[in-house]
Design a protein around this motif. Structure first.
Motif, PDB file in Angstrom:
ATOM      1  N   LYS A 239       0.839  -1.206   0.000  1.00 45.27           N
ATOM      2  CA  LYS A 239       0.000   0.000   0.000  1.00 45.27           C
ATOM      3  C   LYS A 239       0.872   1.255   0.000  1.00 45.27           C
ATOM      4  O   LYS A 239       0.650   2.185  -0.776  1.00 45.27           O
ATOM      5  CB  LYS A 239      -0.929  -0.004   1.210  1.00 45.27           C
ATOM      6  N   ASN A 240       1.899   1.257   0.846  1.00 42.70           N
ATOM      7  CA  ASN A 240       2.787   2.412   0.916  1.00 42.70           C
ATOM      8  C   ASN A 240       3.678   2.534  -0.319  1.00 42.70           C
ATOM      9  O   ASN A 240       3.972   3.643  -0.771  1.00 42.70           O
ATOM     10  CB  ASN A 240       3.626   2.357   2.194  1.00 42.70           C
ATOM     11  N   MET A 241       4.095   1.402  -0.882  1.00 44.22           N
ATOM     12  CA  MET A 241       4.857   1.428  -2.127  1.00 44.22           C
ATOM     13  C   MET A 241       4.046   2.100  -3.218  1.00 44.22           C
ATOM     14  O   MET A 241       4.554   2.959  -3.960  1.00 44.22           O
ATOM     15  CB  MET A 241       5.196  -0.006  -2.576  1.00 44.22           C
ATOM     16  N   GLN A 242       2.776   1.719  -3.326  1.00 41.74           N
ATOM     17  CA  GLN A 242       1.902   2.311  -4.331  1.00 41.74           C
ATOM     18  C   GLN A 242       1.687   3.796  -4.067  1.00 41.74           C
ATOM     19  O   GLN A 242       1.721   4.608  -5.001  1.00 41.74           O
ATOM     20  CB  GLN A 242       0.560   1.583  -4.364  1.00 41.74           C
ATOM     21  N   ALA A 243       1.505   4.163  -2.802  1.00 39.77           N
ATOM     22  CA  ALA A 243       1.273   5.574  -2.470  1.00 39.77           C
ATOM     23  C   ALA A 243       2.485   6.424  -2.846  1.00 39.77           C
ATOM     24  O   ALA A 243       2.327   7.491  -3.457  1.00 39.77           O
ATOM     25  CB  ALA A 243       0.960   5.717  -0.981  1.00 39.77           C
ATOM     26  N   PHE A 244       3.693   5.960  -2.498  1.00 45.30           N
ATOM     27  CA  PHE A 244       4.885   6.726  -2.856  1.00 45.30           C
ATOM     28  C   PHE A 244       5.080   6.776  -4.370  1.00 45.30           C
ATOM     29  O   PHE A 244       5.505   7.800  -4.913  1.00 45.30           O
ATOM     30  CB  PHE A 244       6.130   6.146  -2.174  1.00 45.30           C
ATOM     31  N   GLY A 245       4.783   5.688  -5.055  1.00 46.60           N
ATOM     32  CA  GLY A 245       4.889   5.682  -6.513  1.00 46.60           C
ATOM     33  C   GLY A 245       3.913   6.654  -7.157  1.00 46.60           C
ATOM     34  O   GLY A 245       4.269   7.387  -8.088  1.00 46.60           O
ATOM     35  N   ILE A 246       2.692   6.676  -6.659  1.00 44.66           N
ATOM     36  CA  ILE A 246       1.683   7.598  -7.197  1.00 44.66           C
ATOM     37  C   ILE A 246       2.084   9.044  -6.904  1.00 44.66           C
ATOM     38  O   ILE A 246       1.966   9.915  -7.770  1.00 44.66           O
ATOM     39  CB  ILE A 246       0.295   7.265  -6.625  1.00 44.66           C
ATOM     40  N   CYS A 247       2.573   9.287  -5.698  1.00 43.38           N
ATOM     41  CA  CYS A 247       3.027  10.644  -5.357  1.00 43.38           C
ATOM     42  C   CYS A 247       4.212  11.049  -6.236  1.00 43.38           C
ATOM     43  O   CYS A 247       4.336  12.214  -6.624  1.00 43.38           O
ATOM     44  CB  CYS A 247       3.403  10.736  -3.886  1.00 43.38           C
ATOM     45  N   SER A 248       5.068  10.102  -6.574  1.00 42.82           N
ATOM     46  CA  SER A 248       6.205  10.383  -7.437  1.00 42.82           C
ATOM     47  C   SER A 248       5.745  10.794  -8.833  1.00 42.82           C
ATOM     48  O   SER A 248       6.236  11.773  -9.388  1.00 42.82           O
ATOM     49  CB  SER A 248       7.118   9.166  -7.521  1.00 42.82           C
ATOM     50  N   ILE A 249       4.808  10.052  -9.394  1.00 42.07           N
ATOM     51  CA  ILE A 249       4.320  10.416 -10.730  1.00 42.07           C
ATOM     52  C   ILE A 249       3.536  11.732 -10.685  1.00 42.07           C
ATOM     53  O   ILE A 249       3.622  12.547 -11.596  1.00 42.07           O
ATOM     54  CB  ILE A 249       3.514   9.273 -11.379  1.00 42.07           C
ATOM     55  N   PHE A 250       2.819  11.959  -9.589  1.00 47.09           N
ATOM     56  CA  PHE A 250       2.130  13.238  -9.413  1.00 47.09           C
ATOM     57  C   PHE A 250       3.156  14.373  -9.364  1.00 47.09           C
ATOM     58  O   PHE A 250       2.962  15.434  -9.969  1.00 47.09           O
ATOM     59  CB  PHE A 250       1.285  13.222  -8.134  1.00 47.09           C
ATOM     60  N   GLY A 251       4.263  14.138  -8.648  1.00 51.92           N
ATOM     61  CA  GLY A 251       5.322  15.146  -8.579  1.00 51.92           C
ATOM     62  C   GLY A 251       5.933  15.426  -9.935  1.00 51.92           C
ATOM     63  O   GLY A 251       6.267  16.576 -10.244  1.00 51.92           O
ATOM     64  N   CYS A 252       6.082  14.394 -10.760  1.00 50.63           N
ATOM     65  CA  CYS A 252       6.610  14.601 -12.115  1.00 50.63           C
ATOM     66  C   CYS A 252       5.665  15.459 -12.949  1.00 50.63           C
ATOM     67  O   CYS A 252       6.107  16.361 -13.667  1.00 50.63           O
ATOM     68  CB  CYS A 252       6.856  13.259 -12.800  1.00 50.63           C
ATOM     69  N   VAL A 253       4.383  15.180 -12.851  1.00 45.16           N
ATOM     70  CA  VAL A 253       3.396  15.977 -13.592  1.00 45.16           C
ATOM     71  C   VAL A 253       3.396  17.412 -13.074  1.00 45.16           C
ATOM     72  O   VAL A 253       3.376  18.371 -13.860  1.00 45.16           O
ATOM     73  CB  VAL A 253       1.985  15.346 -13.483  1.00 45.16           C
ATOM     74  N   PHE A 254       3.450  17.565 -11.760  1.00 46.56           N
ATOM     75  CA  PHE A 254       3.498  18.901 -11.163  1.00 46.56           C
ATOM     76  C   PHE A 254       4.763  19.633 -11.607  1.00 46.56           C
ATOM     77  O   PHE A 254       4.721  20.827 -11.939  1.00 46.56           O
ATOM     78  CB  PHE A 254       3.441  18.782  -9.633  1.00 46.56           C
TER      79      PHE A 254
ATOM     80  N   ILE B  51      12.995  11.513  -4.866  1.00 46.20           N
ATOM     81  CA  ILE B  51      13.055  11.025  -3.483  1.00 46.20           C
ATOM     82  C   ILE B  51      11.869  10.107  -3.187  1.00 46.20           C
ATOM     83  O   ILE B  51      12.018   9.052  -2.563  1.00 46.20           O
ATOM     84  CB  ILE B  51      13.125  12.208  -2.504  1.00 46.20           C
ATOM     85  N   LEU B  52      10.686  10.493  -3.661  1.00 46.08           N
ATOM     86  CA  LEU B  52       9.496   9.657  -3.453  1.00 46.08           C
ATOM     87  C   LEU B  52       9.642   8.314  -4.170  1.00 46.08           C
ATOM     88  O   LEU B  52       9.248   7.276  -3.641  1.00 46.08           O
ATOM     89  CB  LEU B  52       8.241  10.393  -3.929  1.00 46.08           C
ATOM     90  N   LEU B  53      10.236   8.357  -5.354  1.00 46.91           N
ATOM     91  CA  LEU B  53      10.464   7.114  -6.094  1.00 46.91           C
ATOM     92  C   LEU B  53      11.456   6.219  -5.346  1.00 46.91           C
ATOM     93  O   LEU B  53      11.268   5.000  -5.258  1.00 46.91           O
ATOM     94  CB  LEU B  53      10.968   7.419  -7.500  1.00 46.91           C
ATOM     95  N   MET B  54      12.498   6.820  -4.781  1.00 46.86           N
ATOM     96  CA  MET B  54      13.460   6.034  -4.000  1.00 46.86           C
ATOM     97  C   MET B  54      12.804   5.427  -2.769  1.00 46.86           C
ATOM     98  O   MET B  54      13.090   4.279  -2.401  1.00 46.86           O
ATOM     99  CB  MET B  54      14.649   6.904  -3.583  1.00 46.86           C
ATOM    100  N   ALA B  55      11.902   6.161  -2.126  1.00 44.27           N
ATOM    101  CA  ALA B  55      11.186   5.617  -0.972  1.00 44.27           C
ATOM    102  C   ALA B  55      10.336   4.422  -1.393  1.00 44.27           C
ATOM    103  O   ALA B  55      10.290   3.401  -0.698  1.00 44.27           O
ATOM    104  CB  ALA B  55      10.319   6.696  -0.330  1.00 44.27           C
ATOM    105  N   SER B  56       9.680   4.537  -2.524  1.00 52.10           N
ATOM    106  CA  SER B  56       8.870   3.433  -3.036  1.00 52.10           C
ATOM    107  C   SER B  56       9.732   2.204  -3.308  1.00 52.10           C
ATOM    108  O   SER B  56       9.356   1.075  -2.970  1.00 52.10           O
ATOM    109  CB  SER B  56       8.155   3.882  -4.315  1.00 52.10           C
ATOM    110  N   LEU B  57      10.897   2.422  -3.891  1.00 60.69           N
ATOM    111  CA  LEU B  57      11.795   1.307  -4.187  1.00 60.69           C
ATOM    112  C   LEU B  57      12.369   0.685  -2.910  1.00 60.69           C
ATOM    113  O   LEU B  57      12.540  -0.535  -2.830  1.00 60.69           O
ATOM    114  CB  LEU B  57      12.924   1.768  -5.106  1.00 60.69           C
ATOM    115  N   ALA B  58      12.641   1.505  -1.916  1.00 62.85           N
ATOM    116  CA  ALA B  58      13.136   0.976  -0.640  1.00 62.85           C
ATOM    117  C   ALA B  58      12.077   0.096   0.018  1.00 62.85           C
ATOM    118  O   ALA B  58      12.393  -0.972   0.562  1.00 62.85           O
ATOM    119  CB  ALA B  58      13.535   2.126   0.287  1.00 62.85           C
ATOM    120  N   LEU B  59      10.824   0.523  -0.042  1.00 58.38           N
ATOM    121  CA  LEU B  59       9.746  -0.294   0.510  1.00 58.38           C
ATOM    122  C   LEU B  59       9.587  -1.588  -0.285  1.00 58.38           C
ATOM    123  O   LEU B  59       9.294  -2.641   0.293  1.00 58.38           O
ATOM    124  CB  LEU B  59       8.430   0.493   0.527  1.00 58.38           C
ATOM    125  N   ALA B  60       9.787  -1.509  -1.594  1.00 62.27           N
ATOM    126  CA  ALA B  60       9.710  -2.713  -2.429  1.00 62.27           C
ATOM    127  C   ALA B  60      10.796  -3.706  -2.037  1.00 62.27           C
ATOM    128  O   ALA B  60      10.556  -4.918  -1.991  1.00 62.27           O
ATOM    129  CB  ALA B  60       9.823  -2.344  -3.908  1.00 62.27           C
TER     130      ALA B  60
END
Length: 141
Positions: free
Chosen positions: A63-78, A100-109
């Motif tokens: 769940k947290n991996m997905q949240a950080f990944g979604i926030c990362s793509i949102f940050g890219c669009v922003f 940084i958000l993408l790295m957090a997602s990968l660390a959780l993965a």
């Protein structure tokens, strides 16, 4: 460092594939949880209960991996929006935050993968114990 509008767009394919992989892991866990619930209802096995507890942790990680990944793509669009508006310095910070958000997602993965391996080790240990019990019962006259 110069950042253009296309720089954050380079992460879209990678993040999209990660989110797809995370979703596949989630769906696999959901199926496994349902089958283990049925198995536990009939056997009340300690091993099955341990696996269910393990899956709860993994589910939260996914769940947290997905949240950080979604926030990362949102940050890219922003970031792209900010760069389009002409604010390159702010765009660099937004892109950095996305990374940084993408790295957090990968660390959780990575953590979820480690827990998954531990769960498989439990299953293998149980299989080995059953094999040993089978051998010893055959040797007993």
């Amino acid at each position: 460092m110069e950042i253009s509008l296309t720089t954050p767009a380079l992460l879209f394919p990678a993040i999209s594939l990660l989110l797809l992989a995370y979703t596949n892991r989630f769906l696999t866990l959901a199926s496994l949880i349902r089958s283990l619930k049925t198995r536990y209802a009939t056997t009340h096995s300690h091993l099955v209960y341990s696996q269910i507890q393990n899956l709860r942790i993994r589910l939260n990680l996914i769940k947290n991996m997905q949240a950080f990944g979604i926030c990362s793509i949102f940050g890219c669009v922003f970031c792209m929006f900010i760069l389009f508006a002409g604010y390159s310095t702010l765009g660099k910070y937004a892109f950095g935050l996305s990374l940084i958000l993408l790295m957090a997602s990968l660390a959780l993965a990575l953590r979820e993968t480690q827990i998954s391996v531990r769960a498989l080790t439990l299953e293998l240990n149980d299989l080995e114990e059953e094999a040993e019990e089978g051998k010893s019962s055959k040797n007993t006259p």
